[in-house]
Design an enzyme around this catalytic site. Structure first.
Site, PDB file in Angstrom:
ATOM      1  N   HIS A 272       0.817  -1.226   0.000  1.00  0.00           N
ATOM      2  CA  HIS A 272       0.000   0.000   0.000  1.00  0.00           C
ATOM      3  C   HIS A 272       0.850   1.275   0.000  1.00  0.00           C
ATOM      4  O   HIS A 272       0.336   2.369  -0.198  1.00  0.00           O
ATOM      5  CB  HIS A 272      -0.924   0.040   1.223  1.00  0.00           C
ATOM      6  CG  HIS A 272      -1.940  -1.070   1.238  1.00  0.00           C
ATOM      7  ND1 HIS A 272      -2.795  -1.295   0.183  1.00  0.00           N
ATOM      8  CD2 HIS A 272      -2.224  -2.016   2.174  1.00  0.00           C
ATOM      9  CE1 HIS A 272      -3.566  -2.337   0.477  1.00  0.00           C
ATOM     10  NE2 HIS A 272      -3.236  -2.798   1.663  1.00  0.00           N
TER      11      HIS A 272
HETATM   12 ZN   LIG Z   1      -3.991  -7.018   2.846  1.00  0.00          ZN
END
Ligand SMILES: [Zn+2]
Length: 833
Positions: A272
């Site tokens: 992320h």
């Molecule tokens: Zn994840």
């Protein structure tokens, strides 16, 4: 020759070999059998040198001999051959044959070309470093101490421990007595340096993470509030750089061939993390950095890299890092929920496929909901991941291996089992000559991630994956995968069906077939029953609405009226196996609803036929692929249309008995109509029965505030055929099916069309019974009319006959008078007779 026995070693046979064996070379074109000289037998027959049941114990062993080279160049005499036997050979414990004087038996095994199989005899690598556990959520930032953050330092230890217990780790303290030959090769993690990290991240971001080392706990807690799902610790930088370094070293070891493949049990995760900000428990994006380092360090060996991300979340950071890169193929399987699941951005959908040179090198498989399991993941791998990956043909494969889609992970809410992770690994190992590195990302159930990682590691080491329970993809999984295939067919030759070729303006052009079919239906309905379109005042002018409501001309008359709301007819086709095209001659139309209209018209009903299109063609329709409207939208369109018809046509007509039929999505719309209009259900209402066919919609009751009577009314005036597999019949339903849902009938079928066929007799019987009074009245009136006209006709006839004195053959005594014919047995109305 008869069989393998003829070729057993030592049975008077000289088998030739082209291989150099010490000083000897044997001529392969000549061998001796029973003293005769034969040319080399066909290769097929040479192969079965040994067979289990016929081979003497000693014969497989290589046999050496010593003899003068000259004797090989001549065939041995026949008598010499017979003096030798296999027992001579096998009984010699020294395996040294003293050849008869003039004749020699030779068996020379070729020396091995390789000492080993380089891949299978190389070990799998493991990266694990206990120091990566030091990044923890400060206690002072917790609301309560039991509320442990899911990105728990124990995650990597739990996996490591599982591998140790399985005996796979070289750890002298834990597993002192195990043979290191059967264990993973330990690869040391190291701190990645700034130039490596800045291959993906901005210098500012790197410095920011580094600066966390000097911050106080309060400062860190305060800073983390403003960030997207991360906690901060003064060891964060240490752990994050180790995590990146671990991923880099695992990948480098694989590319260099020091290990055949590797698993990096690292944290914090990375996928992320964006170019210049941390997110979702991630600081530095481990896998993309490792990929870039490998491309940098080994430009020849590592040109094209596949990053496969099976973490349950979309790896936004990875997608953004390589969005325009043609040499990195990023494939992510993740729960998307239309952007409602973390990271909650729309660009995790199937339409985001890369840009510029990287177009087509971004493949998102975005599950529409949680609950996906082995069947869905295997289906996606077989249909999308592996075909595209094989076509891309990477030099190296890195797995962003989050285990949060695993069974038991509450955050992911999916059901992928360890054997399924093993199968996915196994499939990926067929790419890039097995060069694959698996790097841990998310996964928050400690037991689930340990079991899953163990299954992956065993597979990497060479163990075949466990068998999967019988699996099938869910309907939601199939629709997602097919959506992806259609989208990716623009970029990959292996992907079918192909997206239709679009013109430069993005329009396919042509008419939508559902409009054409409805226009055709209206023509047929006009030809057969003189049905014509009813005027519907509507906001959107659309082709889909043009012929939507058709009515027989007598819909205003004092007679029974059937209003039927149905889906467009079903189209089935067998596509061309080569082109996948749908050809008209292999396409069939089934319109079961029309059989109801046929019946009703023939039995003196006025009919209003309402087609509820699956998609309302928009005036600004670009002509491309469109999803069907959802059932809620279709139900509200039905409700709106039904209300309009009720107010403008039905309520003010002279109809004696009104029957409403709602099929599929239209069901909810009709229930809605009944709830909204008291005049539908009051004593003077002409509605006799609302007949519904329900397969996928939930059962509904008619809702009208402060009217307790409405439930009873609906029960008395309804017939609801419910699909056999409908949730309403689930025995675990604790609440009994109550009267308010109407008179329910469980259909033996699950498909609406089959249900319509099955229950047609029941429906028509009900329609006949409910209109009995009207029919009797009709018959009486007709009788009266016909007898009156008959008596006039009879009188005229008698006069004519008297005048002509000729007998009338039509008036035979056996024939009943015309007026005695019953109405229902005749397809035509007696009025027209
Ligand atoms: Zn994840």
């Amino acid at each position: 020759m008869d069989g393998d026995a003829d070729f057993l070693m030592g049975e008077g046979t000289i088998l030739g070999s082209t291989e150099v064996n010490g000083h000897q070379t044997v001529d392969p074109s000549v061998f001796v059998l029973d003293g005769a000289v034969h040319s080399t037998p066909p290769r097929k027959e040479q192969l079965p040198i040994l067979s289990y049941h016929e081979t003497p114990p000693s014969s497989p062993r290589p046999v050496s001999y010593s003899m003068p080279p000259a004797s090989l160049e001549h065939s041995a005499p026949a008598e010499a051959s017979s003096s030798s036997s296999s027992s001579d050979l096998s009984s010699d414990p020294m395996d040294v044959i003293t050849p008869p004087q003039l004749y020699v038996q030779v068996v020379i095994p070729p020396p091995p070309k390789f000492s080993h199989l380089p891949y299978s005899s190389t070990k799998s690598g493991l990266v694990y470093d206990v120091r990566m556990r030091f990044h923890t959520e400060p206690v002072s930032s917790m609301d309560n101490e039991d509320d442990i953050h899911p990105e728990d330092p124990r995650r990597i230890f739990e996996i490591y421990e599982e591998l140790c217990l399985a005996g796979l780790v070289q750890d002298a303290e834990r597993m002192p007595n195990l043979d290191p030959d059967f264990q993973l090769f330990r690869i040391d993690a190291r701190h990645a340096n700034s130039s490596e990290i800045c291959l993906i991240h901005s210098r500012e971001h790197y410095e920011w993470v580094r600066s966390l080392q000097e911050k106080t706990e309060e400062e860190l807690n305060y800073m983390s509030i403003k960030l997207d799902s991360v906690y901060l610790h003064h060891n964060t930088f240490e752990c994050a750089t180790l995590s990146v370094g671990g991923a880099i070293e695992a990948c480098r070891a694989v590319v260099m061939g020091h290990v055949k493949n590797a698993i990096a049990v690292i944290r914090p995760p990375g996928h992320h993390a964006e170019h210049d900000e941390p997110a979702g428990f991630c600081f530095f994006n481990n896998v993309p950095i490792a990929a870039r380092v490998c491309q940098d360090n080994f430009p020849e060996k590592c040109r094209k890299i596949l990053i496969l991300d099976w973490d349950v979340h979309h790896g936004n950071g990875v997608q953004h890092a390589f969005y325009d890169d043609p040499n990195i193929l990023y494939i992510s399987l993740h729960v998307h929920k239309n952007g409602q699941f973390y990271p909650g951005k729309p660009d995790g959908d199937h339409l985001h496929c890369g840009e510029g040179l990287g177009i087509g090198k971004n493949v998102n498989i975005p599950w529409a909901d949680h609950g996906m399991g082995d069947g869905d993941y295997m289906f996606a791998f077989q249909q999308v991941v592996m075909p595209i990956a094989a076509e891309f043909d990477p030099d190296f494969v890195i797995v962003s291996a989050g285990f949060d889609a695993a069974e038991g992970d509450k955050l992911g809410g999916c059901h992928v089992t360890p054997p399924c992770y093993a199968h996915m690994t196994h499939m990926l190992m067929s790419l890039a000559k097995g060069k694959i590195a698996v790097c841990l990302e998310g996964g928050y159930n400690l037991r689930s991630i340990a079991k899953s990682a163990l299954a992956v590691t065993r597979t990497l080491m060479g163990e075949p994956p466990d068998r999967l329970d019988p699996i099938e993809p869910s309907p939601l999984g199939v629709s997602t995968v097919q959506l992806v295939m259609r989208q990716q067919s623009k970029f990959w030759k292996c992907m079918y069906p192909k997206e239709m070729g679009k013109g430069s303006n993005g329009r396919v052009g042509g008419e939508r077939l559902h409009d054409i079919i409805r226009a055709w239906q209206s023509k047929v309905m006009f030809d057969e029953f003189t049905m014509t379109s009813l005027f519907i005042l509507r906001e959107k002018i659309s082709k889909s609405f043009e012929n939507q409501v058709l009515a027989t001309p007598n819909y205003f008359d004092a007679r029974p009226l059937l209003v039927i709301f149905h889906d467009p007819p079903d189209v089935t086709h067998v596509p061309d196996p080569q082109t996948n095209k749908i050809e008209l001659h292999n396409t069939w139309l089934t319109d079961v609803a029309k059989t109801y209209v046929d019946w009703a018209v023939k039995h003196d009903f006025a009919v209003i036929d309402v087609n509820i299109p699956k998609h309302i063609t928009d005036p600004e329709d670009d002509g491309g692929y469109v999803e069907g409207d959802d059932s809620e939208a279709r139900a509200s369109a039905t409700s709106e249309l039904a209300t309009y018809l009720w107010e403008n046509y039905i309520e003010i007509s002279d109809s004696t008995d009104v029957f409403l039929i709602g099929i599929g999505a239209a069901y909810s719309g009709l229930i809605d109509l009944l709830g909204r209009h008291e005049s539908c259900t009051d004593d003077s209402s002409p509605i006799r029965c609302v007949i519904s066919f329900v397969a996928e919609n939930a059962l509904q009751s008619v809702k009208r505030p402060a009217d307790d009577y409405i439930g009873n009314w609906y029960h008395q005036h309804s017939l609801v055929f419910v699909a056999n597999n409908h949730a309403a019949w689930d025995p675990s339903r604790t609440r009994k099916l109550r009267k308010k849902y109407g008179r329910l009938v469980r259909s033996p079928h699950t498909n609406l069309n089959e249900m319509l066929v099955e229950h047609k007799d029941e429906v028509t019987r009900l329609l006949m019974e409910e209109t009995q009074d009207w029919r009797k009245l009709q018959a009486q009136q007709n009788n009266a009319k016909t007898s009156a006209s008959n008596s006039v006709a009879l009188r005229l006839e008698e006069r004519d006959m008297r005048e002509a004195s000729v007998p009338n053959p039509l008036r035979s005594p056996g024939m009943p008078p015309v007026g005695m014919f019953t109405v229902s047995s005749s397809p035509r109305s007696p009025v027209k007779r």
